[in-house]
Enzyme design. Structure first.
Site, PDB file in Angstrom:
ATOM      1  CG  HIS A 114      -7.828   3.599  -0.046  1.00  0.00           C
ATOM      2  ND1 HIS A 114      -7.212   2.969  -1.094  1.00  0.00           N
ATOM      3  CD2 HIS A 114      -6.879   4.403   0.525  1.00  0.00           C
ATOM      4  CE1 HIS A 114      -5.947   3.374  -1.168  1.00  0.00           C
ATOM      5  NE2 HIS A 114      -5.719   4.240  -0.195  1.00  0.00           N
ATOM      6  CG  ASP A 139      -1.447   5.765   3.201  1.00  0.00           C
ATOM      7  OD1 ASP A 139      -1.743   5.591   2.008  1.00  0.00           O
ATOM      8  OD2 ASP A 139      -2.228   6.305   4.017  1.00  0.00           O
ATOM      9  CG  ASP A 140       0.150   8.949   1.051  1.00  0.00           C
ATOM     10  OD1 ASP A 140       0.205   8.844  -0.187  1.00  0.00           O
ATOM     11  OD2 ASP A 140      -0.880   8.713   1.711  1.00  0.00           O
ATOM     12  CG  HIS A 163      -1.991   1.028   1.227  1.00  0.00           C
ATOM     13  ND1 HIS A 163      -3.321   0.717   1.108  1.00  0.00           N
ATOM     14  CD2 HIS A 163      -1.943   2.380   1.326  1.00  0.00           C
ATOM     15  CE1 HIS A 163      -4.048   1.823   1.143  1.00  0.00           C
ATOM     16  NE2 HIS A 163      -3.219   2.854   1.282  1.00  0.00           N
ATOM     17  CG  HIS A 191      -1.344   6.434  -2.226  1.00  0.00           C
ATOM     18  ND1 HIS A 191      -2.491   6.362  -2.987  1.00  0.00           N
ATOM     19  CD2 HIS A 191      -1.678   5.951  -0.999  1.00  0.00           C
ATOM     20  CE1 HIS A 191      -3.478   5.869  -2.261  1.00  0.00           C
ATOM     21  NE2 HIS A 191      -3.011   5.605  -1.046  1.00  0.00           N
ATOM     22  CD  GLU A 237      -7.330   6.580   5.838  1.00  0.00           C
ATOM     23  OE1 GLU A 237      -6.262   7.108   6.165  1.00  0.00           O
ATOM     24  OE2 GLU A 237      -7.744   6.558   4.656  1.00  0.00           O
TER      25      GLU A 237
END
Length: 325
Positions: A192, A272-273, A12, A14, A195
């Site tokens: 997604h 994630d980021d 996961h 981005h 969350e």
């Protein structure tokens, strides 16, 4: 073996969200774009809350305008991944950002990214595959275009399809056409959910027939749903550092990943980021080690789960499992 040395699999990530701030600043300077408002005085990304995070994310992405920009980004991201011990990563790639959702332009972006990824694998031993994502808050019609881009480029590099963006916009079922299109093209499916929206969003995601769910941690609020996830073997792409940075949980010990794992839900760990949330895979492992006492055997188990859930061919999967041990 130290946490840094452990071979890691990340499902996961981005691609734009993994752009180092210095990379974005350098690209902005080359293109004479003023992005000073998205950085803190210390050079890190500046945002407050999830909505503003999305705005800063899209501003940073605005300087990525050509296939070569994305090739450079891919090399920069995979260099950092390799430094953290990552041996395989799946990056979310959006046709909305890469060519405006047009198949012809998208092909050029995919070719550039795939070539850069192959170079990184040869040089650093970190393999990458692409998961095409539609952007939820851009709406179902643009999601259809993203799915067509994914279907037209499905193959060795493009192996999955998913959905990111603001999960509070619309319903998962609004995007059924896009997911059906990707399924027919033989792509692995993820989305997604769970969350910012509650466990009901995870239940909606299951109706799309996905094999994995990005985040999914709010499922813990519904014990019956947790049982369903465990029974179906739906894999959660959990990003603890992201959840903590965005204020979803007040402290590492409050994060539900340990409870979900104890309940039999297959969980994996991702960033994630990462530069937005001041993390990498080594920091994620250290956080979980401190919070729950997880040691090398648990992380090896998580990485075997990730390898089995990866949207890759069986030959690569076997190599990953061999490296994990």
């Amino acid at each position: 073996m130290t946490l840094a040395e452990l071979p890691k699999i990340e499902l996961h990530l981005h691609i734009e969200g993994a752009a180092p701030p210095e990379f974005v600043r350098r690209l902005a300077a080359e293109k004479h774009v003023d992005l000073s408002g998205i950085f803190r005085p210390d050079g890190a990304y500046a945002f407050h809350g999830f909505k503003h995070f999305l705005e800063v994310y899209e501003a940073a992405t605005s300087v990525l305008r050509t296939p070569e920009d994305y090739a450079r980004l891919t090399r920069a991201v995979l260099e950092r991944s390799a430094e953290a011990g990552v041996i395989y990563t799946e990056a979310f790639l959006s046709p909305d950002f890469c060519g405006g959702g047009e198949v012809a332009a998208w092909r050029d972006y995919v070719a550039a990214i795939a070539e850069a990824a192959a170079q990184a694998d040869a040089a650093r031993g970190v393999a990458m595959r692409g998961v095409v994502t539609c952007i939820r808050h851009f709406g179902p019609e643009r999601a259809k275009a993203a799915a067509l881009c994914a279907a037209e480029t499905a193959g060795e590099f493009v192996t999955g399809f998913g959905m990111g963006g603001d999960e509070r916009m619309g319903r998962q079922s609004d995007f059924a056409w896009a997911f059906d299109c990707a399924r027919e093209a033989g792509l692995g499916l993820t989305t997604h959910a769970g969350e910012w929206a509650g466990p009901e969003s995870v239940a909606e995601a299951l109706e799309l027939g996905v094999a994995r769910i990005g985040h999914g941690v709010r499922a813990v609020e519904d014990p019956a749903l947790v049982d369903r996830l465990a029974e179906r073997g739906v894999v959660l792409e959990v990003c603890p550092g992201s959840n903590l940075a965005l204020g979803l949980y007040p402290a590492p010990e409050a994060h539900p990943i340990d409870r979900l794992r104890a309940a039999g839900v297959p969980v994996t760990v991702s960033t994630d980021d990462p530069p937005f949330f001041h993390t990498d895979m080594v920091r994620e492992y250290a956080l979980l080690n401190r919070a729950f006492g997880w040691e090398e055997d648990v992380f090896a188990e998580l990485n075997r789960t990730a390898a089995r859930a990866a949207f890759c061919d069986e030959a690569l999967r076997a190599r990953l499992l061999e490296r994990i041990g």
